[in-house]
Scaffold this active site. Structure first.
Site, PDB file in Angstrom:
ATOM      1  N   ASN A   1      73.392  15.302  59.075  1.00  0.00           N
ATOM      2  CA  ASN A   1      73.930  15.846  57.827  1.00  0.00           C
ATOM      3  C   ASN A   1      75.153  16.723  58.037  1.00  0.00           C
ATOM      4  O   ASN A   1      76.231  16.405  57.553  1.00  0.00           O
ATOM      5  CB  ASN A   1      72.861  16.659  57.093  1.00  0.00           C
ATOM      6  CG  ASN A   1      72.079  15.834  56.103  1.00  0.00           C
ATOM      7  OD1 ASN A   1      72.321  14.641  55.947  1.00  0.00           O
ATOM      8  ND2 ASN A   1      71.132  16.455  55.432  1.00  0.00           N
ATOM      9  N   GLU A   2      74.983  17.849  58.742  1.00  0.00           N
ATOM     10  CA  GLU A   2      76.093  18.779  58.849  1.00  0.00           C
ATOM     11  C   GLU A   2      75.949  19.714  60.044  1.00  0.00           C
ATOM     12  O   GLU A   2      74.851  19.930  60.561  1.00  0.00           O
ATOM     13  CB  GLU A   2      76.239  19.622  57.573  1.00  0.00           C
ATOM     14  CG  GLU A   2      75.268  20.762  57.420  1.00  0.00           C
ATOM     15  CD  GLU A   2      73.898  20.359  56.922  1.00  0.00           C
ATOM     16  OE1 GLU A   2      72.905  20.838  57.514  1.00  0.00           O
ATOM     17  OE2 GLU A   2      73.814  19.575  55.962  1.00  0.00           O
TER      18      GLU A   2
ATOM     19  N   ASP B   1      63.726  13.502  52.598  1.00  0.00           N
ATOM     20  CA  ASP B   1      64.883  13.384  53.482  1.00  0.00           C
ATOM     21  C   ASP B   1      64.753  14.306  54.694  1.00  0.00           C
ATOM     22  O   ASP B   1      65.257  13.986  55.778  1.00  0.00           O
ATOM     23  CB  ASP B   1      66.166  13.709  52.713  1.00  0.00           C
ATOM     24  CG  ASP B   1      66.595  12.568  51.790  1.00  0.00           C
ATOM     25  OD1 ASP B   1      66.027  11.463  51.901  1.00  0.00           O
ATOM     26  OD2 ASP B   1      67.501  12.791  50.961  1.00  0.00           O
ATOM     27  N   GLY B   2      64.092  15.456  54.525  1.00  0.00           N
ATOM     28  CA  GLY B   2      63.888  16.354  55.659  1.00  0.00           C
ATOM     29  C   GLY B   2      63.061  15.712  56.754  1.00  0.00           C
ATOM     30  O   GLY B   2      63.346  15.892  57.950  1.00  0.00           O
TER      31      GLY B   2
ATOM     32  N   THR C   1      75.695  15.194  50.279  1.00  0.00           N
ATOM     33  CA  THR C   1      74.798  15.421  49.146  1.00  0.00           C
ATOM     34  C   THR C   1      73.847  16.587  49.379  1.00  0.00           C
ATOM     35  O   THR C   1      73.058  16.922  48.495  1.00  0.00           O
ATOM     36  CB  THR C   1      73.956  14.165  48.870  1.00  0.00           C
ATOM     37  OG1 THR C   1      73.141  13.887  50.025  1.00  0.00           O
ATOM     38  CG2 THR C   1      74.837  12.964  48.590  1.00  0.00           C
ATOM     39  N   ALA C   2      73.914  17.203  50.540  1.00  0.00           N
ATOM     40  CA  ALA C   2      72.935  18.233  50.913  1.00  0.00           C
ATOM     41  C   ALA C   2      73.586  19.620  50.850  1.00  0.00           C
ATOM     42  O   ALA C   2      74.118  20.028  49.826  1.00  0.00           O
ATOM     43  CB  ALA C   2      72.365  17.916  52.292  1.00  0.00           C
ATOM     44  N   TYR C   3      73.554  20.357  51.963  1.00  0.00           N
ATOM     45  CA  TYR C   3      74.082  21.717  52.008  1.00  0.00           C
ATOM     46  C   TYR C   3      75.545  21.763  51.570  1.00  0.00           C
ATOM     47  O   TYR C   3      75.986  22.685  50.870  1.00  0.00           O
ATOM     48  CB  TYR C   3      73.915  22.243  53.435  1.00  0.00           C
ATOM     49  CG  TYR C   3      74.079  23.729  53.628  1.00  0.00           C
ATOM     50  CD1 TYR C   3      74.247  24.601  52.557  1.00  0.00           C
ATOM     51  CD2 TYR C   3      74.061  24.273  54.908  1.00  0.00           C
ATOM     52  CE1 TYR C   3      74.396  25.963  52.749  1.00  0.00           C
ATOM     53  CE2 TYR C   3      74.209  25.638  55.117  1.00  0.00           C
ATOM     54  CZ  TYR C   3      74.383  26.477  54.031  1.00  0.00           C
ATOM     55  OH  TYR C   3      74.529  27.816  54.247  1.00  0.00           O
TER      56      TYR C   3
ATOM     57  N   LEU D   1      77.079  20.078  49.339  1.00  0.00           N
ATOM     58  CA  LEU D   1      77.194  20.074  47.878  1.00  0.00           C
ATOM     59  C   LEU D   1      76.911  21.456  47.309  1.00  0.00           C
ATOM     60  O   LEU D   1      77.604  21.925  46.403  1.00  0.00           O
ATOM     61  CB  LEU D   1      76.231  19.040  47.290  1.00  0.00           C
ATOM     62  CG  LEU D   1      76.293  18.829  45.776  1.00  0.00           C
ATOM     63  CD1 LEU D   1      77.665  18.324  45.360  1.00  0.00           C
ATOM     64  CD2 LEU D   1      75.209  17.847  45.338  1.00  0.00           C
ATOM     65  N   SER D   2      75.916  22.141  47.867  1.00  0.00           N
ATOM     66  CA  SER D   2      75.575  23.474  47.367  1.00  0.00           C
ATOM     67  C   SER D   2      76.669  24.495  47.668  1.00  0.00           C
ATOM     68  O   SER D   2      76.754  25.537  47.011  1.00  0.00           O
ATOM     69  CB  SER D   2      74.246  23.943  47.967  1.00  0.00           C
ATOM     70  OG  SER D   2      74.374  24.232  49.347  1.00  0.00           O
TER      71      SER D   2
END
Length: 273
Positions: free
Chosen positions: A136-137, A64-65, A179-181, A183-184
């Site tokens: 993403n963000e 994904d990156g 689903t990425a940062y 979520l963490s």
């Protein structure tokens, strides 16, 4: 037609698949542009990823990156993701299916056109500065995180106060980025069929639960009580701001245009366990 290929840097498997795909596309009388790092590995002339917005289809080979890296250069050009990573929310095509899938997209381009799905991008702005688009963000945080760090903040959605206090920072994500940062940091998962902006406070002292706001909302973060703040887009682009400052995050054009088959969201989630 011209196809751009962006392969994961330092991954020989990705480079060899890029070479095979390049050869097959040229046999189909398709012009091919290969990213500079991969071209060096294959002893070819390369094209900067930033110039991939001039082709008709971009193929990302990796995780994904790599897809996000390719998306930065592709602009509004459709992107097809070949998955060499572990999860693959954005990359739906298996390596063994890559050549046939890309050739099918070539046929579609030559007939009725490539069908795409659109995913939103975000951008941050502050005092005349505007960030690169993020798939993403966007993260707005203090110059450093943790004890003794962070920043004072107020979060407003379309001008209405949502939350305030002290936190490491504030994260605004797309459904893709949920689903990425996000979520963490304790933010919610959002199915890609759901529109909205996810607002998540990062290690807040109190604060409010994560919020799913309207996709067209403007999220403003007013920053105080720190020497500086940092705005980070998709973990790459970074801008340091003097505090106090007000950063606004909102959807921007163009959206990410995704070609090829869709990944199974729940199957990909299972790989996170």
């Amino acid at each position: 037609m011209e196809v751009g290929i962006v392969a994961q840097k330092g991954n020989n498997r990705a480079a060899f698949l890029a070479e095979d795909l390049r050869d097959r596309l040229r046999e189909a009388e398709v012009r091919v542009a290969v990213d500079e790092a991969t071209a060096d590995t294959l002893d070819l002339d390369g094209t900067p990823v930033a110039a991939m917005d001039g082709v008709d289809l971009v193929v990302s080979i990796g995780g994904d990156g790599t897809f996000l890296f390719a998306a930065r250069g592709a602009g509004g050009v459709p992107i097809l993701g070949v998955n060499l990573g572990e999860v693959g929310f954005l990359n739906a095509v298996a390596p063994e299916e890559a050549v046939d899938t890309v050739l099918a997209e070539v046929d579609a381009f030559r007939d009725d056109g490539i069908r795409v799905r659109e995913a939103p991008r975000l951008a941050a702005s502050c005092d005349g500065w505007r960030s690169e688009p993020a798939a993403n963000e966007v993260v707005v945080q203090g110059g450093r995180r943790g004890r003794g760090g962070g920043i004072g903040y107020e979060v407003r959605v379309d001008g209405s106060l949502y939350s305030s206090g002290h936190a490491d920072g504030v994260l605004v994500a797309t459904p893709t980025g949920s689903t990425a940062y996000n979520l963490s940091e304790g933010g919610p998962l959002v199915h890609p069929s759901v529109d909205g902006l996810v607002v998540t406070e990062m290690c807040a002292e109190g604060g409010m639960p994560p919020l799913l706001a309207d996709p067209d909302a403007a999220v403003s973060v007013t920053l105080t009580d720190a020497d500086e703040a940092v705005v980070i887009t998709d973990g790459r682009g970074q801008r340091t701001l003097d505090v106090p400052a007000e950063v606004t995050v909102a959807a921007t054009e163009p959206p990410v245009r995704i070609a090829g088959p869709s990944s199974d969201f729940f199957e990909a989630l299972g790989k996170l366990q």
